[in-house]
Design a protein around this motif. Structure first.
Motif: not given
Length: 227
Positions: A111-120, A144-162
């Motif tokens: 995930m730290l080095e995604l093989d997608f162009p910017d905004g793809a 890196e998540f931000h880089r590969v998202l197009a403007p207006g694109g959405h990120l869904l993030l899930a994790f345990q709280v603590g």
């Protein structure tokens, strides 16, 4: 996006946490996939959030499920009309994902080095896959998540709280150990804001003892601004 080939002799070695995560999931992949085969069936809130996320992205939107494991979340989102692909460190997990979902492309990589162009991408999904990333690596990961998202694109993030990690030692009798980090939603939101995201929603549900949960579960949807 293509499968990651074996590193060349000149390639920098992977960080220790990446190597440990890959080894852990390679060792437990079949056990993990079997134990959690029907996990979404007993999680109505998660199903609802995935449906909301699919609607936000829009039918046919190109979305990457990062840290996809056996591909169950990937497949669910594909069934909701998204153009899905999956990425994972573990070759063993990917073998299961491809076996169970032959119509979805899956690739091996970090995930730290995604093989997608910017905004793809119209969307990025990280469903419990940042939990092995050290906190000081999260700013770079979210950038890196931000880089590969197009403007207006959405990120869904899930994790345990603590605040303290849970150590899984020798699960299913396998000779591997790995820490599963727990996070505070407020801290994660601050890190996402630092990477350029704006928040769309925060959902936290209480632990379900019937599912063996010990801590609350958090789900954040964030957006890359259009300007």
């Amino acid at each position: 996006m293509t499968d990651t080939a074996a590193p060349s002799p000149s390639a920098a070695p992977a960080p220790a946490f990446v190597t440990a995560t890959r080894a852990f999931y390679d060792a437990v992949a079949e056990d993990y996939a079997e134990q959690f085969r029907g996990e979404l069936v007993s999680r109505p809130l998660e199903r609802a959030l995935l449906a909301v996320y699919a609607e936000l992205v829009g039918a046919g939107g190109r979305v990457a499920d990062l840290g996809c494991g056996p591909g169950r979340t990937t497949a669910r989102l594909a069934s909701l009309g998204l153009d899905m692909s999956g990425l994972d460190l573990s070759a063993s997990m990917l073998a299961i994902a491809r076996r169970e979902n032959p119509g979805i492309p899956f690739a091996q990589g970090s995930m730290l080095e995604l093989d997608f162009p910017d905004g793809a991408l119209a969307g990025v999904v990280s469903f419990y896959s940042t939990i092995h990333t050290p906190v000081d690596e999260l700013p770079a990961l979210f950038a890196e998540f931000h880089r590969v998202l197009a403007p207006g694109g959405h990120l869904l993030l899930a994790f345990q709280v603590g605040d303290e990690p849970r150590r899984h030692k020798h699960p299913w009798g396998r000779p591997v150990t790995l820490d599963f980090e727990r996070r505070r939603p407020e801290r994660m939101e601050k890190l996402l804001a630092g990477a350029g995201f704006t928040m769309w929603s925060r959902t936290v549900r209480e632990p379900d003892a019937a599912l063996g949960e010990q801590v609350p579960q958090a789900f954040l949807i964030a957006r890359r601004p259009t300007a």
